[in-house]
Design a protein around this motif. Sequence first.
Motif, PDB file in Angstrom:
ATOM      1  N   LEU A   1     -58.093 110.836 -44.961  1.00 47.85           N
ATOM      2  CA  LEU A   1     -59.051 109.982 -46.458  1.00 47.85           C
ATOM      3  C   LEU A   1     -58.535 109.478 -47.524  1.00 47.85           C
ATOM      4  CD1 LEU A   1     -61.479 112.222 -47.072  1.00 47.85           C
ATOM      5  CD2 LEU A   1     -60.210 114.162 -47.704  1.00 47.85           C
ATOM      6  N   GLY A   2     -57.291 109.584 -47.220  1.00 49.03           N
ATOM      7  CA  GLY A   2     -56.883 109.190 -48.050  1.00 49.03           C
ATOM      8  C   GLY A   2     -56.927 107.166 -48.268  1.00 49.03           C
ATOM      9  N   MET A   3     -56.915 106.655 -47.199  1.00 48.28           N
ATOM     10  CA  MET A   3     -57.345 105.527 -46.175  1.00 48.28           C
ATOM     11  C   MET A   3     -58.869 105.202 -46.727  1.00 48.28           C
ATOM     12  SD  MET A   3     -56.205 102.393 -45.406  1.00 48.28           S
ATOM     13  CE  MET A   3     -55.194 102.701 -44.063  1.00 48.28           C
ATOM     14  N   VAL A   4     -59.615 106.047 -46.910  1.00 52.64           N
ATOM     15  CA  VAL A   4     -60.968 106.049 -46.752  1.00 52.64           C
ATOM     16  C   VAL A   4     -60.937 105.477 -48.237  1.00 52.64           C
ATOM     17  CG1 VAL A   4     -62.978 107.002 -47.089  1.00 52.64           C
ATOM     18  CG2 VAL A   4     -61.750 107.354 -44.691  1.00 52.64           C
ATOM     19  N   VAL A   5     -60.729 106.216 -49.190  1.00 54.39           N
ATOM     20  CA  VAL A   5     -60.709 106.854 -51.199  1.00 54.39           C
ATOM     21  C   VAL A   5     -59.685 104.883 -51.199  1.00 54.39           C
ATOM     22  CG1 VAL A   5     -60.171 106.737 -52.330  1.00 54.39           C
ATOM     23  CG2 VAL A   5     -60.622 108.694 -51.284  1.00 54.39           C
ATOM     24  N   HIS A   6     -58.945 104.717 -50.622  1.00 53.68           N
ATOM     25  CA  HIS A   6     -58.221 103.408 -50.862  1.00 53.68           C
ATOM     26  C   HIS A   6     -59.068 102.445 -50.986  1.00 53.68           C
ATOM     27  CE1 HIS A   6     -55.512 100.271 -50.572  1.00 53.68           C
ATOM     28  NE2 HIS A   6     -55.172 100.776 -51.549  1.00 53.68           N
ATOM     29  N   VAL A   7     -60.220 102.375 -49.035  1.00 53.79           N
ATOM     30  CA  VAL A   7     -60.216 100.938 -49.011  1.00 53.79           C
ATOM     31  C   VAL A   7     -61.990 101.028 -49.704  1.00 53.79           C
ATOM     32  CG1 VAL A   7     -62.365 100.553 -47.004  1.00 53.79           C
ATOM     33  CG2 VAL A   7     -59.390 101.026 -46.747  1.00 53.79           C
ATOM     34  N   SER A   8     -62.330 102.463 -50.402  1.00 52.45           N
ATOM     35  CA  SER A   8     -63.652 101.993 -50.798  1.00 52.45           C
ATOM     36  C   SER A   8     -63.337 101.741 -52.512  1.00 52.45           C
ATOM     37  CB  SER A   8     -64.281 103.593 -51.323  1.00 52.45           C
ATOM     38  OG  SER A   8     -64.150 104.131 -50.063  1.00 52.45           O
ATOM     39  N   HIS A   9     -62.383 102.017 -53.064  1.00 53.34           N
ATOM     40  CA  HIS A   9     -61.183 101.295 -53.898  1.00 53.34           C
ATOM     41  C   HIS A   9     -61.158 100.191 -54.174  1.00 53.34           C
ATOM     42  CE1 HIS A   9     -59.612 105.482 -56.147  1.00 53.34           C
ATOM     43  NE2 HIS A   9     -61.100 105.703 -55.796  1.00 53.34           N
ATOM     44  N   GLY A  10     -60.967  99.605 -53.013  1.00 50.37           N
ATOM     45  CA  GLY A  10     -60.750  97.677 -52.556  1.00 50.37           C
ATOM     46  C   GLY A  10     -61.766  97.153 -52.190  1.00 50.37           C
ATOM     47  N   ALA A  11     -63.293  97.894 -52.534  1.00 51.08           N
ATOM     48  CA  ALA A  11     -64.686  97.051 -51.991  1.00 51.08           C
ATOM     49  C   ALA A  11     -65.086  96.959 -52.881  1.00 51.08           C
ATOM     50  CB  ALA A  11     -65.079  98.016 -50.695  1.00 51.08           C
ATOM     51  N   VAL A  12     -64.918  97.817 -54.100  1.00 53.08           N
ATOM     52  CA  VAL A  12     -65.040  98.115 -55.370  1.00 53.08           C
ATOM     53  C   VAL A  12     -65.070  97.451 -55.934  1.00 53.08           C
ATOM     54  CG1 VAL A  12     -66.062  99.827 -57.690  1.00 53.08           C
ATOM     55  CG2 VAL A  12     -66.486 100.564 -55.700  1.00 53.08           C
ATOM     56  N   LEU A  13     -63.739  97.066 -56.503  1.00 52.68           N
ATOM     57  CA  LEU A  13     -62.536  95.833 -56.973  1.00 52.68           C
ATOM     58  C   LEU A  13     -62.944  93.881 -56.341  1.00 52.68           C
ATOM     59  CD1 LEU A  13     -59.657  97.644 -57.300  1.00 52.68           C
ATOM     60  CD2 LEU A  13     -61.111  97.369 -59.063  1.00 52.68           C
ATOM     61  N   GLY A  14     -63.276  94.481 -54.979  1.00 46.97           N
ATOM     62  CA  GLY A  14     -63.919  93.259 -54.426  1.00 46.97           C
ATOM     63  C   GLY A  14     -64.857  92.647 -54.831  1.00 46.97           C
ATOM     64  N   VAL A  15     -65.611  93.645 -55.292  1.00 46.88           N
ATOM     65  CA  VAL A  15     -66.853  92.956 -56.020  1.00 46.88           C
ATOM     66  C   VAL A  15     -66.504  92.327 -56.876  1.00 46.88           C
ATOM     67  CG1 VAL A  15     -69.543  93.644 -56.497  1.00 46.88           C
ATOM     68  CG2 VAL A  15     -68.657  94.282 -54.420  1.00 46.88           C
ATOM     69  N   ALA A  16     -65.974  93.179 -57.966  1.00 41.71           N
ATOM     70  CA  ALA A  16     -65.172  92.943 -59.507  1.00 41.71           C
ATOM     71  C   ALA A  16     -64.758  91.330 -59.716  1.00 41.71           C
ATOM     72  CB  ALA A  16     -64.354  94.037 -60.619  1.00 41.71           C
ATOM     73  N   PHE A  17     -64.051  91.504 -58.169  1.00 41.28           N
ATOM     74  CA  PHE A  17     -62.840  89.502 -58.560  1.00 41.28           C
ATOM     75  C   PHE A  17     -64.035  89.074 -57.275  1.00 41.28           C
ATOM     76  CE2 PHE A  17     -61.532  86.855 -55.075  1.00 41.28           C
ATOM     77  CZ  PHE A  17     -60.350  86.727 -55.822  1.00 41.28           C
ATOM     78  N   ALA A  18     -65.330  89.307 -56.431  1.00 38.94           N
ATOM     79  CA  ALA A  18     -65.984  87.971 -56.658  1.00 38.94           C
ATOM     80  C   ALA A  18     -67.046  87.717 -58.343  1.00 38.94           C
ATOM     81  CB  ALA A  18     -67.174  89.001 -55.794  1.00 38.94           C
ATOM     82  N   ALA A  19     -67.032  88.602 -58.721  1.00 39.02           N
ATOM     83  CA  ALA A  19     -67.790  88.555 -60.561  1.00 39.02           C
ATOM     84  C   ALA A  19     -67.006  87.464 -61.140  1.00 39.02           C
ATOM     85  CB  ALA A  19     -67.498  90.120 -61.484  1.00 39.02           C
ATOM     86  N   ALA A  20     -65.296  87.542 -61.542  1.00 35.19           N
ATOM     87  CA  ALA A  20     -63.843  87.068 -61.686  1.00 35.19           C
ATOM     88  C   ALA A  20     -64.495  85.963 -60.969  1.00 35.19           C
ATOM     89  CB  ALA A  20     -62.920  87.636 -61.960  1.00 35.19           C
ATOM     90  N   VAL A  21     -64.765  85.739 -60.077  1.00 31.93           N
ATOM     91  CA  VAL A  21     -64.788  84.029 -59.043  1.00 31.93           C
ATOM     92  C   VAL A  21     -66.052  83.914 -59.914  1.00 31.93           C
ATOM     93  CG1 VAL A  21     -64.562  82.900 -56.639  1.00 31.93           C
ATOM     94  CG2 VAL A  21     -63.450  84.997 -56.759  1.00 31.93           C
ATOM     95  N   GLY A  22     -66.950  83.803 -60.289  1.00 27.64           N
ATOM     96  CA  GLY A  22     -68.441  83.040 -60.232  1.00 27.64           C
ATOM     97  C   GLY A  22     -67.579  82.827 -61.960  1.00 27.64           C
ATOM     98  N   ALA A  23     -67.094  83.611 -62.167  1.00 23.55           N
ATOM     99  CA  ALA A  23     -67.146  83.009 -64.169  1.00 23.55           C
ATOM    100  C   ALA A  23     -66.714  82.105 -64.243  1.00 23.55           C
ATOM    101  CB  ALA A  23     -66.609  84.563 -64.450  1.00 23.55           C
ATOM    102  N   LEU A  24     -65.429  82.128 -63.474  1.00 22.76           N
ATOM    103  CA  LEU A  24     -63.714  81.280 -64.326  1.00 22.76           C
ATOM    104  C   LEU A  24     -64.206  79.708 -63.144  1.00 22.76           C
ATOM    105  CD1 LEU A  24     -61.002  84.074 -63.734  1.00 22.76           C
ATOM    106  CD2 LEU A  24     -62.460  82.748 -65.524  1.00 22.76           C
ATOM    107  N   ASP A  25     -64.840  79.960 -61.794  1.00 24.43           N
ATOM    108  CA  ASP A  25     -65.187  78.511 -61.162  1.00 24.43           C
ATOM    109  C   ASP A  25     -64.418  78.202 -60.427  1.00 24.43           C
ATOM    110  OD1 ASP A  25     -67.276  77.238 -59.551  1.00 24.43           O
ATOM    111  OD2 ASP A  25     -67.232  76.028 -61.129  1.00 24.43           O
ATOM    112  N   PRO A  26     -63.017  78.465 -60.110  1.00 22.54           N
ATOM    113  CA  PRO A  26     -62.073  77.706 -59.015  1.00 22.54           C
ATOM    114  C   PRO A  26     -62.652  76.801 -57.925  1.00 22.54           C
ATOM    115  CG  PRO A  26     -62.404  80.140 -58.377  1.00 22.54           C
ATOM    116  CD  PRO A  26     -63.283  79.690 -59.431  1.00 22.54           C
TER     117      PRO A  26
END
Length: 157
Positions: A62-87
């Motif tokens: 269950l901890g892994m399910v919660v953790h991976v869910s957090h990782g997915a959400v934070l991955g979407v926020a990372f995608a927004a940062a990539v879009g804004a910073l345009d590396p």
Amino acid sequence: MATETKSAVAAEISSGNWQAGVVGGVVGALAMGGLVLAMNAPTLAVAIPSLYALAPPPNPGLGMVVHVSHGAVLGVAFAAAVGALDPKSTGKVVGLGVAWGVATWVVLAALLMPLWLSAVGSPASPPFPNFAPPSLLWHVVYGGVLGGVYAATADAL
């Protein structure tokens, strides 16, 4: 007779591809979760599920399910940062991922998580602040994998 012309536009790294963020976040969280299990299983079995009153008793799955869910959400926020910073290169996206991992460690793991676990009365509540070096390593791995997978999949998704 009418003809229809369709054009395909490939997603670029700079577009902030949220699907690549989800995939990278999940893969990064799984890599990080494996390290956490190997180095400090109670973090994944008790602390993380305790955030949502899902432990005790210890439950690493269950901890892994919660953790991976957090990782997915934070991955979407990372995608927004990539879009804004345009590396402009894969290396810069991976570097941005590592920086993202460090930022999540500072803000979420070291500062927010101890407060949250204390507020819900978790038996796994660490001291505040909790700048634990193993946790930094885990989050750097998360960010590096996130950035690498994002860069590898952004054009394909």
